[in-house]
Design a protein around this motif. Structure first.
Motif, PDB file in Angstrom:
ATOM      1  N   GLY A 122       3.877 -11.862  11.008  1.00  0.00           N
ATOM      2  CA  GLY A 122       4.778 -11.117  11.887  1.00  0.00           C
ATOM      3  C   GLY A 122       4.436  -9.636  11.987  1.00  0.00           C
ATOM      4  O   GLY A 122       4.672  -9.016  13.024  1.00  0.00           O
ATOM      5  N   LEU A 123       3.863  -9.072  10.925  1.00  0.00           N
ATOM      6  CA  LEU A 123       3.528  -7.646  10.961  1.00  0.00           C
ATOM      7  C   LEU A 123       2.397  -7.384  11.945  1.00  0.00           C
ATOM      8  O   LEU A 123       2.399  -6.386  12.668  1.00  0.00           O
ATOM      9  N   GLN A 147      -6.811  -1.115  14.761  1.00  0.00           N
ATOM     10  CA  GLN A 147      -5.746  -0.190  14.332  1.00  0.00           C
ATOM     11  C   GLN A 147      -4.755  -0.896  13.412  1.00  0.00           C
ATOM     12  O   GLN A 147      -4.252  -0.307  12.459  1.00  0.00           O
ATOM     13  N   SER A 167      -4.126   0.607   9.758  1.00  0.00           N
ATOM     14  CA  SER A 167      -2.834   1.263   9.514  1.00  0.00           C
ATOM     15  C   SER A 167      -1.829   0.378   8.802  1.00  0.00           C
ATOM     16  O   SER A 167      -0.913   0.878   8.159  1.00  0.00           O
ATOM     17  N   ILE A 168      -1.924  -0.918   8.975  1.00  0.00           N
ATOM     18  CA  ILE A 168      -0.888  -1.805   8.445  1.00  0.00           C
ATOM     19  C   ILE A 168      -1.434  -2.738   7.368  1.00  0.00           C
ATOM     20  O   ILE A 168      -0.958  -2.746   6.237  1.00  0.00           O
ATOM     21  N   PRO A 227      -3.466  -1.033   3.966  1.00  0.00           N
ATOM     22  CA  PRO A 227      -2.591  -0.387   2.973  1.00  0.00           C
ATOM     23  C   PRO A 227      -1.687  -1.375   2.231  1.00  0.00           C
ATOM     24  O   PRO A 227      -1.411  -1.186   1.041  1.00  0.00           O
ATOM     25  N   LEU A 228      -1.233  -2.404   2.924  1.00  0.00           N
ATOM     26  CA  LEU A 228      -0.368  -3.389   2.266  1.00  0.00           C
ATOM     27  C   LEU A 228      -1.175  -4.270   1.326  1.00  0.00           C
ATOM     28  O   LEU A 228      -0.727  -4.639   0.244  1.00  0.00           O
ATOM     29  N   ARG A 254      -1.756  -2.639  -2.026  1.00  0.00           N
ATOM     30  CA  ARG A 254      -0.580  -2.768  -2.899  1.00  0.00           C
ATOM     31  C   ARG A 254      -0.462  -4.175  -3.467  1.00  0.00           C
ATOM     32  O   ARG A 254      -0.101  -4.365  -4.617  1.00  0.00           O
ATOM     33  N   LEU A 313       6.521   0.352  -3.307  1.00  0.00           N
ATOM     34  CA  LEU A 313       7.425   0.659  -2.209  1.00  0.00           C
ATOM     35  C   LEU A 313       8.852   0.796  -2.730  1.00  0.00           C
ATOM     36  O   LEU A 313       9.316  -0.047  -3.478  1.00  0.00           O
ATOM     37  N   PRO A 314       9.528   1.866  -2.324  1.00  0.00           N
ATOM     38  CA  PRO A 314      10.901   2.059  -2.783  1.00  0.00           C
ATOM     39  C   PRO A 314      11.816   0.965  -2.237  1.00  0.00           C
ATOM     40  O   PRO A 314      11.650   0.526  -1.099  1.00  0.00           O
ATOM     41  N   ARG A 315      12.712   0.508  -3.062  1.00  0.00           N
ATOM     42  CA  ARG A 315      13.706  -0.430  -2.552  1.00  0.00           C
ATOM     43  C   ARG A 315      15.039  -0.226  -3.269  1.00  0.00           C
ATOM     44  O   ARG A 315      15.176   0.615  -4.086  1.00  0.00           O
TER      45      ARG A 315
END
Lengths: 256, 220
Positions: free
Chosen positions: B119-120, B133, B137-138, B141-142, B145, B218-220
């Protein structure tokens, strides 16, 4: 006389042997809010996804502002447009998804800014200003620098809508945007969509919220087995369905 | 047993060992960085739907993972010059370890890519981003992590592989130790200290990666 924004003609889509869309014709005028309803497997989400080329389609044409989406068609020859061309065309429509699909490593503002910077080539400060404006519009001024993981489902979906709308699309597509939400969070998202409708944004909404479809749409399309089975004014259709199929569907759905 | 421990000779040459360790780290960092770039490209190729991308990438990974790295080191240093491709010892080893880490990191990265929701990508496409891109960009980086928790064993293993550079006389830690050993005859002391240096460095690498992981969480 309103201008035709979207013109779908003879849209066909197959997965292998299975035909999901069997020739859909549909013209959308500027400012219309169209609710697309139907049981699962009727092809309503697939049709929405064809409009911005998230699905390939095998037959028919979709044109947006007179420009053919996805394929060059000359006579019987049909060729997929270049990746770059399709990316440009996709930016003309905005889409919100059932699962929100926010980029989890970016704040709310950064989610909205990404397309403005990468696609519209805006300067960062300019994109930030637009992001703040739209996040404010969807009621999230105080959540601009929050990450998706820090937001509720309803808030995430509102960020996702802001992200799509900020690109100033000609047309907004909503794909079951409230289906993944807890019932108490549905209202805040529907409120945002109502606000956009009042602004005159042209919208196609695939939805299971019959009450909402009834209240907000100017036209309802009922899809069944890959074709448009019935369409018309919601006030008419929900009260006096013309086809057996629609009557049946309304009986089993939540509208009452 | 008439052996008495005497660390004097090793301490006197400790600088020499530390220089060796620094070179080991230098070899590892350079090779892993180049290897990460190779691995990233390979990982995207491995998950692609295009056969012309999948087949060569799969071939690369399979061949390299089935070769002992010592064979590669010797091949690059002795055989490549015969084929007209001359590199000095250090460059030759960095070439080998980069190519080799590329294959291992490709598998790690591939696993990290598979767990990113489709979905991303669709959300990226819907706002008009190009596939490239979206990757930069997406997805990338993910993916980083996603893989950080499992990356340290691969990185540590690649760091330890730098000891094989001793086979072609690159003066890294193992080579330096061997030299001290030969000159001082303090066999036990030399290899004890060298082992301790390897273990301590590996701990530091693991701690550093855990720190990066926490920073990027990632903050949660």
């Amino acid at each position: 006389m309103a201008k035709t924004i979207l013109d779908i003609r003879g849209l066909r889509k197959t997965y292998g042997q299975h035909e999901v869309l069997k020739g859909v014709d549909c013209a959308v005028q500027e400012g219309e809010v169209i609710a697309i309803i139907g049981s699962s497997g009727s092809g309503k989400t697939t049709m929405l996804r064809c409009i911005n080329m998230l699905e390939e389609f095998q037959g028919g044409t979709i044109s947006l502002d007179g420009e053919e989406i996805g394929y060059h068609v000359e006579g019987t020859a049909r060729r997929r447009k270049s990746e770059k061309e399709i990316a440009r065309q996709r930016a003309l429509t905005g889409m919100a998804f059932q699962q929100f699909n926010l980029f989890p490593h970016m704040t709310a503002a950064e989610n909205v800014m990404l397309g403005l910077i990468k696609v519209k080539k805006m300067a960062k400060f300019e994109a930030r200003a637009i992001a703040e404006t739209w996040l404010d519009r969807v009621g999230l001024a105080s959540r601009v620098d929050h990450y998706p993981g820090q937001l509720s489902g309803g808030q995430q979906q509102r960020v996702a809508i802001a992200r799509a709308i900020a690109m100033a699309p000609r047309l907004m597509l909503f794909d079951e945007v409230t289906s993944a939400l807890d019932p108490e969070l549905v209202g805040e998202v529907l409120q945002v969509i109502k606000g956009l409708a009042a602004d005159g944004m042209t919208m196609l909404l695939v939805t299971h919220e019959m009450r909402f479809a009834y209240e907000v749409s100017s036209r309802v399309i009922f899809m069944n087995q890959g074709v448009i089975c019935e369409e018309g004014n919601p006030k008419e259709m929900f009260v006096r369905p013309k086809t057996e199929r629609l009557a049946e569907f309304l009986k089993t759905s939540s509208f009452n | 047993m008439g052996y008495t421990l005497n660390f004097g000779a090793v301490w006197r040459n400790f600088d020499f060992l530390l220089h060796g360790l620094m070179l080991s780290l230098g070899l590892a960092v350079t090779s892993i960085l180049i290897g990460a770039a190779i691995g990233l490209v390979l990982a995207f190729a491995l998950i692609s739907k295009n056969r012309f991308a999948v087949v060569p990438a799969r071939l690369y990974v399979t061949v390299l993972r089935n070769l002992p790295i010592l064979v590669l080191v010797l091949f690059a240093y002795f055989a490549l010059p015969q084929m007209g491709f001359r590199l000095d010892k250090i460059k030759s080893f960095v070439l080998v370890l980069s190519v080799y880490s590329g294959a291992y990191l490709a598998e790690v990265f591939r696993a990290g890519l598979l767990s990113i929701p489709k979905g991303l990508t669709e959300a990226g496409l819907a706002i008009g981003l190009t596939s490239m891109q979206i990757r930069t960009s997406i997805i990338a980086p993910l993916m980083v992590r996603n893989v950080l928790p499992s990356l340290s064993s691969t990185v540590i293993s690649l760091f330890k592989d730098t000891s094989l550079a001793a086979a072609i006389a690159v003066p890294e830690l193992t080579f330096a130790a061997r030299k001290i050993n030969v000159e001082s005859f303090r066999v036990i002391e030399t290899w004890m200290i060298t082992s301790a240096l390897y273990v301590a460095t590996c701990f530091l690498i693991a701690a550093l990666l855990r720190f990066v992981e926490r920073r990027l969480a990632l903050p949660r």
